[in-house]
Design a protein around this motif. Structure first.
Motif, PDB file in Angstrom:
ATOM      1  N   PRO A 102     -75.899 101.280  78.416  1.00 11.25           N
ATOM      2  CA  PRO A 102     -75.890 102.659  77.925  1.00 11.25           C
ATOM      3  C   PRO A 102     -76.672 103.590  78.842  1.00 11.25           C
ATOM      4  CG  PRO A 102     -77.271 101.265  76.534  1.00 11.25           C
ATOM      5  CD  PRO A 102     -76.595 100.368  77.511  1.00 11.25           C
ATOM      6  N   PRO A 103     -76.186 104.803  79.002  1.00 11.09           N
ATOM      7  CA  PRO A 103     -76.929 105.774  79.825  1.00 11.09           C
ATOM      8  C   PRO A 103     -78.148 106.252  79.037  1.00 11.09           C
ATOM      9  CG  PRO A 103     -74.979 106.804  78.886  1.00 11.09           C
ATOM     10  CD  PRO A 103     -74.947 105.356  78.483  1.00 11.09           C
ATOM     11  N   HIS A 104     -79.295 105.783  79.420  1.00 13.69           N
ATOM     12  CA  HIS A 104     -80.541 106.109  78.725  1.00 13.69           C
ATOM     13  C   HIS A 104     -81.624 106.268  79.777  1.00 13.69           C
ATOM     14  CE1 HIS A 104     -84.078 105.668  76.197  1.00 13.69           C
ATOM     15  NE2 HIS A 104     -83.299 105.817  75.137  1.00 13.69           N
ATOM     16  N   ARG A 118     -83.501 101.058  83.160  1.00 10.13           N
ATOM     17  CA  ARG A 118     -83.269 100.985  84.613  1.00 10.13           C
ATOM     18  C   ARG A 118     -82.544  99.686  84.939  1.00 10.13           C
ATOM     19  NH1 ARG A 118     -87.102 103.861  87.846  1.00 10.13           N
ATOM     20  NH2 ARG A 118     -85.915 103.001  89.565  1.00 10.13           N
ATOM     21  N   LYS A 119     -81.362  99.787  85.484  1.00  6.11           N
ATOM     22  CA  LYS A 119     -80.549  98.628  85.854  1.00  6.11           C
ATOM     23  C   LYS A 119     -80.681  98.411  87.357  1.00  6.11           C
ATOM     24  CE  LYS A 119     -76.208  99.213  86.221  1.00  6.11           C
ATOM     25  NZ  LYS A 119     -74.792  99.484  86.059  1.00  6.11           N
ATOM     26  N   LEU A 120     -81.187  97.251  87.748  1.00  2.00           N
ATOM     27  CA  LEU A 120     -81.364  96.948  89.163  1.00  2.00           C
ATOM     28  C   LEU A 120     -80.260  96.061  89.721  1.00  2.00           C
ATOM     29  CD1 LEU A 120     -85.224  96.328  89.306  1.00  2.00           C
ATOM     30  CD2 LEU A 120     -83.957  98.462  89.631  1.00  2.00           C
ATOM     31  N   GLY A 121     -79.470  95.431  88.863  1.00  2.00           N
ATOM     32  CA  GLY A 121     -78.428  94.525  89.334  1.00  2.00           C
ATOM     33  C   GLY A 121     -79.013  93.215  89.815  1.00  2.00           C
ATOM     34  N   LEU A 181     -92.469 101.839  76.702  1.00  2.00           N
ATOM     35  CA  LEU A 181     -92.193 101.109  77.941  1.00  2.00           C
ATOM     36  C   LEU A 181     -90.770 101.406  78.390  1.00  2.00           C
ATOM     37  CD1 LEU A 181     -93.519  97.530  77.037  1.00  2.00           C
ATOM     38  CD2 LEU A 181     -94.711  99.279  78.373  1.00  2.00           C
ATOM     39  N   GLU A 182     -90.554 101.451  79.700  1.00  2.00           N
ATOM     40  CA  GLU A 182     -89.182 101.447  80.204  1.00  2.00           C
ATOM     41  C   GLU A 182     -88.615 100.049  79.998  1.00  2.00           C
ATOM     42  OE1 GLU A 182     -87.880 103.831  83.875  1.00  2.00           O
ATOM     43  OE2 GLU A 182     -89.929 103.198  84.332  1.00  2.00           O
ATOM     44  N   LEU A 183     -87.316  99.929  80.035  1.00  2.00           N
ATOM     45  CA  LEU A 183     -86.640  98.637  80.000  1.00  2.00           C
ATOM     46  C   LEU A 183     -85.957  98.453  81.345  1.00  2.00           C
ATOM     47  CD1 LEU A 183     -85.646  96.073  78.607  1.00  2.00           C
ATOM     48  CD2 LEU A 183     -83.754  97.429  77.652  1.00  2.00           C
ATOM     49  N   GLN A 204     -79.525  98.449  71.432  1.00  2.00           N
ATOM     50  CA  GLN A 204     -79.677  99.143  70.151  1.00  2.00           C
ATOM     51  C   GLN A 204     -81.139  99.113  69.695  1.00  2.00           C
ATOM     52  OE1 GLN A 204     -76.986  97.069  67.573  1.00  2.00           O
ATOM     53  NE2 GLN A 204     -75.158  97.878  68.592  1.00  2.00           N
ATOM     54  N   HIS A 205     -81.739  97.951  69.766  1.00  2.00           N
ATOM     55  CA  HIS A 205     -83.141  97.809  69.355  1.00  2.00           C
ATOM     56  C   HIS A 205     -84.055  98.653  70.244  1.00  2.00           C
ATOM     57  CE1 HIS A 205     -81.731  94.839  66.667  1.00  2.00           C
ATOM     58  NE2 HIS A 205     -82.372  93.771  67.102  1.00  2.00           N
ATOM     59  N   TYR A 206     -83.773  98.643  71.538  1.00  2.00           N
ATOM     60  CA  TYR A 206     -84.618  99.400  72.472  1.00  2.00           C
ATOM     61  C   TYR A 206     -84.520 100.905  72.175  1.00  2.00           C
ATOM     62  CZ  TYR A 206     -86.550 101.498  76.632  1.00  2.00           C
ATOM     63  OH  TYR A 206     -87.305 102.278  77.485  1.00  2.00           O
ATOM     64  N   CYS A 207     -83.333 101.398  71.911  1.00  2.00           N
ATOM     65  CA  CYS A 207     -83.176 102.826  71.593  1.00  2.00           C
ATOM     66  C   CYS A 207     -83.966 103.190  70.335  1.00  2.00           C
ATOM     67  CB  CYS A 207     -81.703 103.184  71.451  1.00  2.00           C
ATOM     68  SG  CYS A 207     -80.823 103.171  73.037  1.00  2.00           S
ATOM     69  N   GLN A 208     -83.975 102.306  69.361  1.00  2.00           N
ATOM     70  CA  GLN A 208     -84.775 102.535  68.149  1.00  2.00           C
ATOM     71  C   GLN A 208     -86.269 102.512  68.488  1.00  2.00           C
ATOM     72  OE1 GLN A 208     -83.325 103.135  65.053  1.00  2.00           O
ATOM     73  NE2 GLN A 208     -85.387 103.733  64.440  1.00  2.00           N
ATOM     74  N   TYR A 209     -86.678 101.590  69.344  1.00  2.00           N
ATOM     75  CA  TYR A 209     -88.074 101.512  69.798  1.00  2.00           C
ATOM     76  C   TYR A 209     -88.482 102.831  70.456  1.00  2.00           C
ATOM     77  CZ  TYR A 209     -91.645 100.481  73.345  1.00  2.00           C
ATOM     78  OH  TYR A 209     -92.734 100.539  74.183  1.00  2.00           O
TER      79      TYR A 209
END
Length: 189
Positions: free
Chosen positions: A57-59, A63-66, A44-46, A31-36
């Protein structure tokens, strides 16, 4: 370079390492990152490293690396602009120490007394207690290389002063010597 070539991540990024779990503060992090992102030109990417136990969330900026190897994890730390630790409850954040060992500043959840205390004592990062503070702190860290470098240097110094194997071993040996001396003198510990 090795991390970027393996993952295809070419731009600047913030990093989260750990179980992707609501109990680790990840729902709030998203949530905070989407507001950022909504309030920041060229954010920055997360990048997320860890096994998800909640939906990510699909954004386009996330980037999800697992789960990754230790080599990839440490390469990611070396390439990151900042490590984010959103957990509410930590007794000692190993990944925070790993970031500091590599000279990477941290942004931590200030609601967690332990994380906030580590950041205050080390002067090696910033903390937030709400969405506005998160957005502003991440904007400052992303934009100010001189600040990131200074905080990272403080983190590295703090790590080497308090958490290397030799330092920790010496603390245990000192404590054991003290207990042994008290035992010889018949003093209650």
């Amino acid at each position: 370079e090795r991390f970027r070539s393996r993952t295809g991540i070419t731009g600047p990024f913030a990093l989260y390492i750990g179980r992707i779990d609501e109990n680790k503060g990840c729902a709030e992090l998203f949530q905070h990152y989407c507001q950022y992102v909504a309030n920041t030109p060229n954010p920055l990417e997360l990048v997320l490293i860890g096994n998800p136990v909640m939906a990510v969330p699909p954004h386009t900026g996330i980037r999800k690396l697992g789960f990754v190897s230790d080599e990839t994890k440490f390469d990611a730390l070396s390439a990151a602009k900042v490590l984010i630790m959103p957990s509410y409850l930590e007794s000692l954040s190993m990944v925070t120490l790993e970031a500091w060992a590599r000279g990477v500043p941290v942004l931590v959840n200030g609601i967690c007394d332990v994380l906030r205390g580590q950041v205050v004592r080390s002067n090696a990062g910033l903390y937030y207690t709400n969405r506005t503070e998160f957005v502003e702190a991440l904007q400052i860290l992303a934009a100010n290389e001189q600040l990131r470098t200074a905080l990272g240097a403080k983190g590295r110094a703090y790590f080497y002063q308090h958490y290397t194997w030799e330092v920790v071993e010496q603390k245990y040996l000192t404590m054991l010597d003290r207990l042994q001396a008290e035992d010889r003198e018949g003093i209650e510990p």
